[in-house]
Design an enzyme around this catalytic site. Sequence first.
Site, short mmCIF file in Angstrom:
data_model
loop_
_atom_site.label_atom_id
_atom_site.label_comp_id
_atom_site.label_asym_id
_atom_site.label_seq_id
_atom_site.Cartn_x
_atom_site.Cartn_y
_atom_site.Cartn_z
CB CYS A 28 -0.93 0.01 1.21
SG CYS A 28 -2.17 -1.30 1.17
N GLY A 32 -6.53 -14.07 2.42
CA GLY A 32 -6.03 -12.97 1.61
C GLY A 32 -6.82 -12.69 0.36
CG ASP A 33 -5.57 -9.31 -1.79
OD1 ASP A 33 -6.20 -9.06 -0.75
OD2 ASP A 33 -4.67 -8.57 -2.24
#
Length: 561
Positions: A42, A282-283
């Site tokens: 990020c 997670g993603d």
Amino acid sequence: MKVVVVGGVAGGMSFAARARRLSEDAKIVVLERDAYVSFANCGLPYYLGGEIAERESLLLNTAQSLAASLALDVRTGHEVISIDPLGRTVRVRERASGREYTEGYDTLVLATGAEPVVPPIPGVDLPGVRVLRTVPDVDALQAILAGGPRHAVIVGSGFIGLEVAEALHHRGLAVTLVELADQVLPALDPEMARAVELDLRAHQIDVRLATSATSVRPVPGGGLVVELSDGRSVPADLVLLAVGVRPQTALAAGAGLALGVRGALLVDEYLRTSVSSIYGVGDAIQVVDAVTGAPALVPLAGPANRQGRAAANHLFGRPGAATPVLGTAIVRVFETVAATTGHGEKVLETAGIAHHVVHVHPGDHAGYYPGAHPIHLKLMFAPDGRILGAQATGSTGVDKRIDVIATALRAGLSVQGLADLELAYAPPFGSAKDPVNMAGSVAENVLAGDLNLWRGTDLAGRDPESVLLDVRSPAEFNTGHLPGALNIPHTHLRARLDEVPASASVWVYCASGFRSYLALRVLRQRGWPDVRSLSGGLLTLQRELADCELAQSGDLLAARR
């Protein structure tokens, strides 16, 4: 017990760290195909723009530091190429040498993440066309920037696209932002995203909406040209593709694990896949939408971290499970901050979920204390008062308000609960009635039937016999007003009721919606049966109608000034 974790960063490393804290005896192996197992993805745009000065600041942990602090066997550059669920083994390739070996496990955790979507157009494989997801990605972009490029084209105006647009602007590039939707930041409703678009344009970002890139081609002598769907073309020395991500689940699919929405890894409430000895975090995984209960993909760092912890808790017999996901997110674009939690109006309408909407425009702190800035806050709620979502834009204080509403949403509070929240107050930080309280109070009024609202988009269907009543001051009215509006300041209304036709429907407006609400209460209690107040006033209307014919008329343009 031996646990093998495939993939690091948020989900994988959160699991591994929590697992070690719960079991000193477990053997924990982390297999990461890239060179960086724990980094701040990020933070990549902020390093690109120079706000984060040191590359090393992005590297949160290394294989060596994790071995020293948590006794983890972390192997970077080791790619898992296949899984044998029955034999409980994975096949691993050491990328530097090409050597392959088999690693056994008792429990396997898949944290394979997501990968950037690359649109299938000619030229996306050219050297100057990049994505931004990993440390090597940002290194490649930094190498291009070192060559002194002048023009950049960013395809996609989601969170990453916007952050990189600002970063490249700070680096001195002329930036063109290309977005397929008819607004920037499609995660927000159009009128809320408008503030972001205006700030982009104020900083000379060339924003192209309702447009797609159809090809990228090299130019003789150097550089690129991006061809657009509207027939125009844009020069570029750098093209960034930021059109979204998709789950990396080829490994899971090859092992026969069940997949869900958009190819995401299907897991249960305890993060177990269709094979109970294999977890997913997670993603890459499918989650539960906290508002609708429907399956969803929400590739955000916060949920990934919490999923890793929850999976480790379950594996080692601790209570807890994965929680549904709200999708709370925030972005800063130059001087504008935009944030969201739950669902906006677009999504609720598409899903057919009954809802109400209110807009308020309070200051981020007490108006009498210097430096107050407006917050544009939109609250979505069900007919029973249940909170469904919120969005906000402004310059300061946006994060606090969205976080409060996200907490209230998670806790199951109603809009009445928002109105009653006791929040910290001192003049530099807020108001005695915080913007969150104010939104809850306005929502209460709607549910109680004390406030009927109209929206800018309702103007086209308005009964021509109805009355548009502007209750601002004459000076405000003279700077611009809606065509055909009658001007009676709200402080004069009681003395001038005879000027309002008794049988007419009355559509009241002011700048922000507060004075029009006061006027509505006067008229309703004096016998007018159909009185409506403009939600959010002209501040919201000019955003809702930003691109329509009325908004381009002289009257409304004057009102903006």
